[in-house]
Design a protein around this motif. Structure first.
Motif, PDB file in Angstrom:
ATOM      1  N   LEU A   1    -100.978 -66.163 -17.718  1.00 57.71           N
ATOM      2  CA  LEU A   1    -100.590 -64.758 -17.664  1.00 57.71           C
ATOM      3  C   LEU A   1     -99.325 -64.522 -18.482  1.00 57.71           C
ATOM      4  O   LEU A   1     -99.242 -63.579 -19.282  1.00 57.71           O
ATOM      5  N   ILE A   2     -98.355 -65.379 -18.307  1.00 59.11           N
ATOM      6  CA  ILE A   2     -97.084 -65.250 -19.023  1.00 59.11           C
ATOM      7  C   ILE A   2     -97.287 -65.348 -20.535  1.00 59.11           C
ATOM      8  O   ILE A   2     -96.610 -64.667 -21.317  1.00 59.11           O
ATOM      9  N   ALA A   3     -98.248 -66.179 -20.951  1.00 62.88           N
ATOM     10  CA  ALA A   3     -98.485 -66.407 -22.378  1.00 62.88           C
ATOM     11  C   ALA A   3     -99.207 -65.245 -23.064  1.00 62.88           C
ATOM     12  O   ALA A   3     -99.263 -65.195 -24.296  1.00 62.88           O
ATOM     13  N   LEU A   4     -99.762 -64.307 -22.290  1.00 59.82           N
ATOM     14  CA  LEU A   4    -100.464 -63.171 -22.878  1.00 59.82           C
ATOM     15  C   LEU A   4     -99.471 -62.208 -23.546  1.00 59.82           C
ATOM     16  O   LEU A   4     -98.272 -62.221 -23.228  1.00 59.82           O
ATOM     17  N   PRO A   5     -99.939 -61.365 -24.462  1.00 57.73           N
ATOM     18  CA  PRO A   5     -99.048 -60.362 -25.061  1.00 57.73           C
ATOM     19  C   PRO A   5     -98.397 -59.492 -23.990  1.00 57.73           C
ATOM     20  O   PRO A   5     -98.972 -59.253 -22.919  1.00 57.73           O
ATOM     21  N   ASP A   6     -97.211 -58.992 -24.287  1.00 58.45           N
ATOM     22  CA  ASP A   6     -96.450 -58.236 -23.304  1.00 58.45           C
ATOM     23  C   ASP A   6     -97.143 -56.957 -22.854  1.00 58.45           C
ATOM     24  O   ASP A   6     -96.812 -56.411 -21.798  1.00 58.45           O
ATOM     25  N   ASP A   7     -98.108 -56.478 -23.652  1.00 57.64           N
ATOM     26  CA  ASP A   7     -98.788 -55.240 -23.255  1.00 57.64           C
ATOM     27  C   ASP A   7     -99.875 -55.472 -22.196  1.00 57.64           C
ATOM     28  O   ASP A   7    -100.516 -54.529 -21.739  1.00 57.64           O
ATOM     29  N   PHE A   8    -100.073 -56.722 -21.799  1.00 60.97           N
ATOM     30  CA  PHE A   8    -100.953 -57.017 -20.663  1.00 60.97           C
ATOM     31  C   PHE A   8    -100.109 -56.820 -19.401  1.00 60.97           C
ATOM     32  O   PHE A   8     -99.150 -57.556 -19.154  1.00 60.97           O
ATOM     33  N   LYS A   9    -100.476 -55.810 -18.594  1.00 61.51           N
ATOM     34  CA  LYS A   9     -99.599 -55.398 -17.503  1.00 61.51           C
ATOM     35  C   LYS A   9    -100.215 -55.651 -16.122  1.00 61.51           C
ATOM     36  O   LYS A   9    -101.433 -55.566 -15.939  1.00 61.51           O
ATOM     37  N   VAL A  10     -99.320 -55.942 -15.177  1.00 61.60           N
ATOM     38  CA  VAL A  10     -99.713 -56.090 -13.780  1.00 61.60           C
ATOM     39  C   VAL A  10     -98.815 -55.193 -12.934  1.00 61.60           C
ATOM     40  O   VAL A  10     -97.719 -54.818 -13.344  1.00 61.60           O
ATOM     41  N   VAL A  11     -99.303 -54.850 -11.741  1.00 61.82           N
ATOM     42  CA  VAL A  11     -98.506 -54.093 -10.776  1.00 61.82           C
ATOM     43  C   VAL A  11     -98.318 -54.967  -9.545  1.00 61.82           C
ATOM     44  O   VAL A  11     -99.281 -55.572  -9.049  1.00 61.82           O
ATOM     45  N   ILE A  12     -97.084 -55.033  -9.053  1.00 59.33           N
ATOM     46  CA  ILE A  12     -96.789 -55.815  -7.859  1.00 59.33           C
ATOM     47  C   ILE A  12     -96.071 -54.927  -6.840  1.00 59.33           C
ATOM     48  O   ILE A  12     -95.782 -53.763  -7.122  1.00 59.33           O
ATOM     49  N   GLN A  13     -95.783 -55.486  -5.664  1.00 58.55           N
ATOM     50  CA  GLN A  13     -95.124 -54.728  -4.605  1.00 58.55           C
ATOM     51  C   GLN A  13     -93.757 -55.331  -4.262  1.00 58.55           C
ATOM     52  O   GLN A  13     -93.516 -56.516  -4.482  1.00 58.55           O
ATOM     53  N   ASP A  14     -92.911 -54.500  -3.707  1.00 61.89           N
ATOM     54  CA  ASP A  14     -91.540 -54.872  -3.363  1.00 61.89           C
ATOM     55  C   ASP A  14     -91.536 -55.854  -2.190  1.00 61.89           C
ATOM     56  O   ASP A  14     -92.024 -55.519  -1.107  1.00 61.89           O
ATOM     57  N   PRO A  15     -90.974 -57.041  -2.368  1.00 61.39           N
ATOM     58  CA  PRO A  15     -90.975 -58.029  -1.269  1.00 61.39           C
ATOM     59  C   PRO A  15     -90.087 -57.635  -0.096  1.00 61.39           C
ATOM     60  O   PRO A  15     -90.209 -58.211   0.989  1.00 61.39           O
ATOM     61  N   ARG A  16     -89.207 -56.663  -0.289  1.00 62.40           N
ATOM     62  CA  ARG A  16     -88.335 -56.235   0.810  1.00 62.40           C
ATOM     63  C   ARG A  16     -89.025 -55.259   1.749  1.00 62.40           C
ATOM     64  O   ARG A  16     -88.553 -55.037   2.870  1.00 62.40           O
ATOM     65  N   ALA A  17     -90.121 -54.663   1.288  1.00 61.52           N
ATOM     66  CA  ALA A  17     -90.767 -53.608   2.071  1.00 61.52           C
ATOM     67  C   ALA A  17     -92.247 -53.838   2.309  1.00 61.52           C
ATOM     68  O   ALA A  17     -92.845 -53.153   3.130  1.00 61.52           O
ATOM     69  N   SER A  18     -92.840 -54.788   1.604  1.00 56.96           N
ATOM     70  CA  SER A  18     -94.293 -54.951   1.614  1.00 56.96           C
ATOM     71  C   SER A  18     -94.671 -56.392   1.921  1.00 56.96           C
ATOM     72  O   SER A  18     -94.113 -57.323   1.326  1.00 56.96           O
ATOM     73  N   THR A  19     -95.633 -56.576   2.832  1.00 54.90           N
ATOM     74  CA  THR A  19     -96.063 -57.944   3.132  1.00 54.90           C
ATOM     75  C   THR A  19     -96.744 -58.624   1.946  1.00 54.90           C
ATOM     76  O   THR A  19     -96.496 -59.804   1.701  1.00 54.90           O
TER      77      THR A  19
END
Length: 332
Positions: free
Chosen positions: A149-167
């Motif tokens: 995933l890291i090696a892919l071009p920067d325009d490959f995007k993911v969405v994650i959640q805030d570890p302080r508020a989300s399990t």
């Protein structure tokens, strides 16, 4: 005089006629919003349990399991909660240290889980694995590891959640720390250019993904089953990572301050019964903890991860704050 006498008895309040009417006992369950929502497992569980308990089951909700725990911690022994549903193994240590819970009293040895369960304080009722979910038509060749995933071009995007508020957000942090140990800061630094945004909760993140804003979203291995069963769309899958996947086991517990201890135990026993578990897969979209003959094949269309990671509760307790700080520092 007979009719007037009967009329007078009919209009007397119930308190004046002991034995003719009794108030039902009430069980109050704190949980997260989607659990009690009309499309979640709560309504069906309430109907099924009330049919056998002669009681009233009430849900009190918060945004997320972490918010639910925070509420109980703030209320302490004055809480009106009898049971909390929706904790998970990432926050179990914090809930345990609060001293607010008592043993659940329900046999759990036969439950089917990624690992044997021996904890007498919290009862598992479903599980899944943290994973990145993608649409196979938009992303035919997904990464097979964090490093890919890291090696892919920067325009490959993911969405994650805030570890302080989300399990799931917290689970993501623990997943990377467990898989990479001292290399976790390096992985977070590599992920940073690919992270479109970090949302407060799962729903917002998944919505951005469905809107086409990102190529993958942090979710669960069971998420594709939702699309297949509810929408008839089998184009969703999870990216199996070579590093392995961390399970999320959802838990329920009984509050020590509850005056409905027996009723709480009955509810938890119902929650892990075959009848109760039959509700879980297609409402909470997680794997059940008992074998179900009627489990939709969508849940097994893509096998569970071949490599399952494990982390001790004591390690989470000792390091979760530092792991969260590492992730947030990389994303600043």
């Amino acid at each position: 005089m007979v009719k007037p006498m009967l009329f007078a008895l009919a209009v007397l309040p119930a308190l004046a006629l002991p034995g003719l009417a009794q108030e039902k006992p009430e069980l109050t369950v704190y949980t997260y919003d989607s659990f009690a929502a009309e499309w979640g497992p709560g309504p069906a569980l309430r109907t099924g349990f009330e049919a056998q308990c002669g009681c009233t089951l009430s849900f009190v909700t918060a945004d997320d399991a972490i918010s639910t725990l925070r509420r109980v911690q703030l209320e302490g022994t004055t809480t009106t909660a009898d049971v909390i549903v929706g904790l998970d193994t990432a926050v179990a240590h914090e809930a345990r240290e609060s001293g607010l819970f008592v043993d659940h009293g329900v046999p759990a040895e036969a439950l089917v889980l990624p690992e044997p369960w021996t904890d007498p304080l919290f009862l598992p009722f479903d599980y899944g694995y943290f994973a990145y979910v993608y649409n196979t038509t938009r992303t035919p060749n997904p990464p097979k590891s964090f490093e890919e995933l890291i090696a892919l071009p920067d325009d490959f995007k993911v969405v994650i959640q805030d570890p302080r508020a989300s399990t799931p957000g917290l689970g993501h942090v623990i997943w990377i720390a467990t898989a990479y140990g001292e290399r976790a800061p390096e992985i977070w630094a590599g992920l940073a250019p690919h992270i479109l945004t970090m949302t407060r909760g799962w729903s917002e993140a998944y919505g951005l993904f469905l809107d086409g804003e990102a190529d993958m979203v942090l979710s669960y291995t069971t998420s594709p089953a939702y699309h297949a069963v509810s929408e008839g769309d089998d184009s969703y899958a999870y990216a199996e990572f070579a590093e392995g996947h961390l399970p999320q086991i959802e838990l329920a517990g009984t509050l020590a301050s509850s005056d409905q201890q027996d009723l709480a135990r009955q509810f938890l026993a119902y929650l892990v019964s075959t009848e109760g578990q039959a509700v879980i897969p297609e409402t909470n979209w997680m794997y059940p903890v008992v074998p179900l003959a009627a489990l939709d094949p969508a849940f097994t269309a893509q096998p569970q991860p071949a490599k399952v990671l494990s982390v001790e509760e004591a390690e989470i307790a000792a390091n979760s704050r530092a792991w969260i700080d590492t992730a947030l520092e990389a994303l600043r």
